[in-house]
Scaffold this motif. Structure first.
Motif, short mmCIF file in Angstrom:
data_model
loop_
_atom_site.label_atom_id
_atom_site.label_comp_id
_atom_site.label_asym_id
_atom_site.label_seq_id
_atom_site.Cartn_x
_atom_site.Cartn_y
_atom_site.Cartn_z
N PRO A 1 0.84 -1.20 0.00
CA PRO A 1 0.00 0.00 0.00
C PRO A 1 0.88 1.25 0.00
O PRO A 1 1.75 1.41 0.86
CB PRO A 1 -0.78 -0.12 1.31
CG PRO A 1 -0.70 -1.56 1.69
CD PRO A 1 0.60 -2.06 1.15
N SER A 2 0.64 2.15 -0.95
CA SER A 2 1.50 3.33 -1.06
C SER A 2 1.47 4.18 0.20
O SER A 2 2.51 4.67 0.65
CB SER A 2 1.08 4.17 -2.27
OG SER A 2 1.30 3.45 -3.45
N ALA A 3 0.27 4.35 0.77
CA ALA A 3 0.17 5.21 1.95
C ALA A 3 0.96 4.62 3.12
O ALA A 3 1.61 5.33 3.87
CB ALA A 3 -1.29 5.39 2.35
N VAL A 4 0.90 3.28 3.22
CA VAL A 4 1.62 2.63 4.32
C VAL A 4 3.12 2.80 4.14
O VAL A 4 3.83 3.24 5.03
CB VAL A 4 1.25 1.13 4.41
CG1 VAL A 4 2.12 0.42 5.43
CG2 VAL A 4 -0.23 0.99 4.78
N GLY B 1 4.67 4.90 2.41
CA GLY B 1 5.02 6.31 2.53
C GLY B 1 5.23 6.70 3.98
O GLY B 1 6.21 7.38 4.33
N ALA B 2 4.35 6.21 4.85
CA ALA B 2 4.49 6.50 6.27
C ALA B 2 5.75 5.87 6.85
O ALA B 2 6.29 6.33 7.84
CB ALA B 2 3.26 5.99 7.02
N GLY C 1 5.54 5.66 -4.49
CA GLY C 1 4.33 4.86 -4.30
C GLY C 1 4.64 3.45 -4.74
O GLY C 1 5.60 3.21 -5.47
N ASP D 1 -3.59 0.08 -6.26
CA ASP D 1 -2.79 0.26 -5.05
C ASP D 1 -3.33 -0.72 -4.02
O ASP D 1 -4.49 -0.63 -3.62
CB ASP D 1 -2.94 1.71 -4.54
CG ASP D 1 -1.77 2.12 -3.67
OD1 ASP D 1 -1.07 1.23 -3.13
OD2 ASP D 1 -1.55 3.33 -3.52
N ASN E 1 -3.14 -4.15 1.34
CA ASN E 1 -2.26 -4.71 2.36
C ASN E 1 -1.15 -5.43 1.61
O ASN E 1 -1.24 -5.64 0.40
CB ASN E 1 -3.04 -5.70 3.25
CG ASN E 1 -2.28 -6.16 4.50
OD1 ASN E 1 -1.12 -5.80 4.71
ND2 ASN E 1 -2.95 -6.96 5.32
#
Lengths: 176, 790
Positions: B472-475, B477-478, B484, B632, B635
């Motif tokens: 997951p890109s958001a994960v 990224g964090a 991404g 995207d 998980n």
């Protein structure tokens, strides 16, 4: 200084002038543009450059082009006839004996040498014959199976499937 | 389904089998020149002067560039940031295209010689005179942390790149250890490996000044990412004027993910000389400059109660980053390693602490498995060692601690102590099957008999889980990723109903041209030969994140499914119009849109043609049948499996013979069993390589001692048995194909199984630990050191 040579490659006579230091593999790749023969190392360790010289497997990085003068070379490009795969090539296709394909030409040529000397090799004999060729993709399992398949097709060899390869991935045997 | 789940023979085979594969080094461009790199023979040296005069005068030489020439050009960037525990920013020293001040590892590039042909470039490189002042070096990460150790970079005088921790509150973990009945401790090195794809890296840079466009051909696993990094971070050239092509690539195993200096150099220099430039590594250069893998020094402890229940795990790892931060290097010993230390077990308290260190060695980055083999090795060696120490059966010890089965649908995913939520799993099942295959009960009887005869027979287990299909890109990224990690797909249906599929994934042996076509052909109900897959060219594929982390099918395949669904939905509108029915009454199956409950239907080809010849066509609907999608994932995916190795050790020579290797993996749904099986085989072979043979060796001066195929031992055909492979299927609940990924599983699970088997074989001597690789020499010496001379 350039030296004139005549080499028969895949049945066709080639005349050329090469520097004395030109390795056979570079003559094949660069002068003749037969790029199926690959260079994977600089110590004759990987076997990706294996060709047949007068029918015998040879790492073409171990020989100068001038030493091949007057001899017959077969490369991977010379294995199929009129678009039909040689049984060894077909064996690799049938048994998934290749992944990235880079070591494959050398493997096929080594197998051709083996099967010309031993029509019905055992698994151990095949593995021993392949020890000069590195493959990083297949773990060799399917290369061995490919050569056994080819032996059966070419010579009616009685080699059975790999004794331990009761692989049942296709059956999804455990799925409920 | 006609194709999915079938061992369809690969459509890409023919070109490789006939010598027609096209790898980067096979490409010749008009006017092409050849580059050869001048590399430092020292691990650490100040560069006092570089004299290129003689090289430049050499006939056939076109140009010689040094560090001074590229001083104003940015270096290659790192794509992942992991900051210190105290919040300080990760140390990220520049990695220049050519070094001007200091060489920081053997093989660091000092100059590039460009000539009319390769031999001339190589000859002229010998004429470049570099005046080095050798400096003290450090190659071992533990030594690099000692006070007074030579610094690799002025920016990090203590050689610390970052430190990091993850898991349960450390105090809770320590408290669990306090009340433990038994503690198993291992201190070991997970040795440095050299990936060794058989195709050496190669790059051709071509600047075409008539239209100010650049083309880079490169042996890369992810051409689009290379383009982005090259344009936006290194050279500052416009991305839309750069085409990056990864043609056939001869294996990657991670080492061809990264953006390398040579790629940027051939592009930059081709603009300087206005001609194409080819650079191809010699194998000795590959050893020195392809990013290496592993190189962890670890102390790991596992606490048990009297019944063998795991109470806690704690681990401290020092990770060697090498001299420079490679593209994804910081992620490997952290988010791809610490997060896997839950394993398959219900361990209630887990803590991991990592220090990443610069040394005067080749950069270390992702190599097949990337962090997950290191995590699996840690856990699985601990379990088998604990079983030996506690005189328990290693199988029983595992069973007792397994996470119970869960499907991720009816039962929730499993939340670990180390930041992940496993998607679905049934761990007992794969182990049971592997035990059945090996004939475990019989084996122990045979082993007893063998021991009575004085033979050293051993069995080793490894039950692993991994996280792949990144991610997951958001994960990410964090977690510090600067990119991404989605994938794109473009499905173009031609007017005749033939289909071109463009994927951002890249195949370098994985067989995407077959597997992805199987998916599309099945979904459309058309023959496989009507589908062609295109990949690896940034001019034809809009965007892509490439192939690594066993992500191609889980992420790239899901993107393809999205585009396929868009085609079918649009086809439904067209078909409804053609059949004079309402859309709600139309169903698509087996290549036809039908009016439910009637025999009225239109075929895939008819609808495709109508989309491009829209004479009689739904009002307001655009012509054409051409859809892009981006996917995207929700998980990671979590494949798992059970591997069992059986070895016999020859006392006289110390040689380990791998007698059997059983692998039962669960990689979710399978599109092509033949290809999955091949991936497992290859992964297992690489894992066995680490256990028994492989490892980079640096001497005290920082020289890589075994940098050739004569010295670095990889498994050859006669070192390995035929593998015994089976699988289970627990579908991934969160992607449309239910697939998990199979590229790395074999490599992740196998290494500890083999080492555990070696230890089991040596158990009669009371030997529980041998350094990896457990070479004949090491095994012989340890047997003899214990006074067990034969």
């Amino acid at each position: 200084m350039k030296i004139p040579i005549t080499i028969t490659v895949n049945g066709k006579k080639h005349q050329a002038e090469v520097e004395a230091r030109t390795l056979l593999v570079y003559f094949l790749r660069e002068n003749l543009r037969l790029t199926g023969t690959h260079v994977g190392c600089d110590t004759s360790g990987c076997g990706a450059c294996t060709v047949l010289l007068n029918g015998k497997a040879l790492k073409s990085c171990t020989m100068l082009a001038v030493q091949a003068n007057g001899h017959e070379v077969t490369t991977i490009e010379g294995m199929s006839t009129n678009g039909t795969l040689h049984p060894i090539q077909d064996g690799f296709h049938q048994k998934h004996g290749l992944q990235c394909g880079f070591c494959t030409p050398g493997m096929v040529m080594t197998a051709a040498d083996l099967l010309s000397k031993n029509a019905n090799p055992t698994e151990d004999e095949i593995r021993h014959a392949l020890e000069g060729n590195l493959c990083r993709c297949t773990g060799y399992h399917n290369i061995v199976a490919s050569i056994q398949h080819a032996a059966r097709a070419m010579n009616g060899a009685s080699t059975t499937e790999l004794p331990k390869s009761k692989v049942t991935t296709g059956e999804l045997s455990m799925s409920e | 389904m006609t194709y999915i789940g079938k061992s369809v023979k690969r459509v890409e085979d023919k070109r490789f089998l006939t010598g027609k594969g096209k790898y980067t080094d096979d490409i010749v461009l008009p006017g092409m020149t050849h580059a050869y790199m001048v590399r430092s023979p020292h691990a650490h040296a100040r560069i006092l002067n570089v004299n290129t005069n003689k090289a430049e005068e050499h006939p056939g030489v076109i140009a010689v560039f040094t560090g001074k020439d590229v001083a104003e050009v940015n270096g290659v960037p790192c794509g992942w940031q992991v900051d210190f525990k105290n919040g300080d920013t990760m140390k990220e020293p520049p990695h220049k295209l050519l070094v001007a001040d200091k060489a920081r590892h053997m093989g660091d590039a000092v100059a590039m010689v460009i000539a009319e042909d390769y031999a001339t470039a190589k000859d002229a490189a010998e004429l470049v005179v570099v005046d080095y002042e050798p400096l003290p070096s450090v190659t071992n990460a533990v030594d690099a942390l000692k006070s007074g150790a030579p610094s690799v970079h002025d920016e990090a005088p203590d050689n610390r790149c970052f430190d990091w921790e993850l898991g349960t509150d450390k105090a809770v973990v320590d408290a669990a250890f306090e009340k433990a009945h038994h503690i198993t401790t291992l201190e070991y090195k997970n040795q440095r490996l050299v990936p060794n794809a058989i195709e050496p890296r190669s790059a051709i840079g071509h600047y075409d000044d008539t239209n100010e466009r650049y083309t880079l051909y490169t042996s890369s696993q992810n051409p689009h990412l290379i383009r982005l990094l090259l344009c936006a971070f290194v050279l500052g050239i416009p991305e839309h004027k750069v085409r990056v092509v990864s043609p056939d690539v001869g294996g990657g195993f991670g080492s061809k993910i990264f953006h390398y200096t040579e790629e940027a150099l051939v592009i930059w220099a081709s603009n300087q000389i206005k001609r194409p430039i080819k650079w191809t590594a010699e194998r000795s250069e590959s050893f020195l400059t392809d990013a290496h893998g592993r190189d962890h020094t670890t102390k790991a402890e596992m606490a048990f109660d009297a019944d063998g229940n795991i109470l806690a795990l704690r681990a401290k790892t020092i990770a060697n980053m090498g001299a420079y931060l490679s593209t994804f290097a910081p992620a490997v010993p952290t988010w791809l390693y610490g997060t896997l230390l839950q394993g398959l077990y219900t361990t209630p308290a887990v803590h991991v602490d990592v220090t990443a260190v610069f040394t005067h060695t080749t950069a270390v980055d992702a190599y097949r498995g990337a962090g997950r083999p290191e995590a699996t090795y840690l856990l699985e060696r601990l379990i088998d060692t604990a079983a030996l120490e506690m005189k328990m059966d290693p199988v029983e010890l595992r069973r007792k601690n397994f996470i119970p089965a869960f499907d991720g649908i009816e039962q929730e995913g499993y939340t670990t102590q180390v930041a992940l939520q496993y998607d679905s799993g049934n761990y007992q099942r794969v182990l049971d099957r592997a035990l059945e295959m090996v004939g475990y009960k019989n084996f122990r009887r045979e082993q007893e008999k063998a021991r009575q005869e004085g033979r050293l027979l051993g069995i080793g287990f490894s039950t692993y889980i991994e996280a792949c299909g990144i991610a997951p890109s958001a994960v990410v990224g964090a977690l510090g990723a600067r990119a991404g990690l989605f994938e794109s797909a473009h499905v173009r249906v031609h007017p005749t109903g033939k289909v071109s599929v463009y994927t951002g994934a890249h195949s370098h042996g994985q067989g995407h041209e077959t597997t992805f076509a199987q998916v599309v052909a099945d979904k459309f109900g058309i023959p496989l030969e009507d589908v062609i897959l295109e990949h690896g060219d940034s001019d034809s594929v809009a965007f892509g994140m490439g192939t690594y982390g066993s992500r191609s099918l889980a992420v790239g395949g899901s993107a393809i499914v999205k585009s396929v669904e868009k085609v079918i939905n649009k086809g439904t509108k067209i078909a409804a119009h053609m059949l004079e029915a309402s859309e709600a009454d139309i169903e698509f199956a087996e290549g036809k849109w039908s009016v439910k409950g009637t025999d009225k239907s239109v075929g895939f080809g008819d609808v495709s043609l109508t989309a491009y010849v829209p004479h009689n066509y739904p009002e307001g609907l655009e012509p054409g049948m051409d859809f892009s999608s981006f996917y995207d994932p929700a998980n990671f995916t979590y494949p798992f499996g059970a591997h069992i190795a059986v070895v016999e050790i020859d006392k006289e020579t110390g040689k380990t013979k791998l007698e059997r290797f059983i692998a039962v993996d669960d990689v979710g749904n399978i599109i092509n069993p033949m290809i999955v099986e091949g991936q497992i085989h290859g992964g297992v072979a690489q894992g066995v390589g680490q256990a028994l043979f492989e490892g980079a060796i640096y001497d005290e001066s920082g020289t890589l001692m075994n940098g050739s195929y004569m010295d670095y031992t990889m498994p050859r055909a006669d070192d390995l048995p035929s593998f015994e492979v089976d699988n289970a299927v627990t579908p991934c609940p969160h992607n449309p194909l239910g697939v998990k990924g199979a590229g790395e599983a074999g490599c992740i699970g196998s290494t500890p199984a083999v080492v555990n088997a070696v230890m089991d074989a040596l158990a009669p001597y009371g030997i529980h630990d041998v350094k990896m690789p457990t070479t004949s020499e090491r095994v012989w010496n340890i047997i003899h050191a214990n006074g067990n001379g034969v």
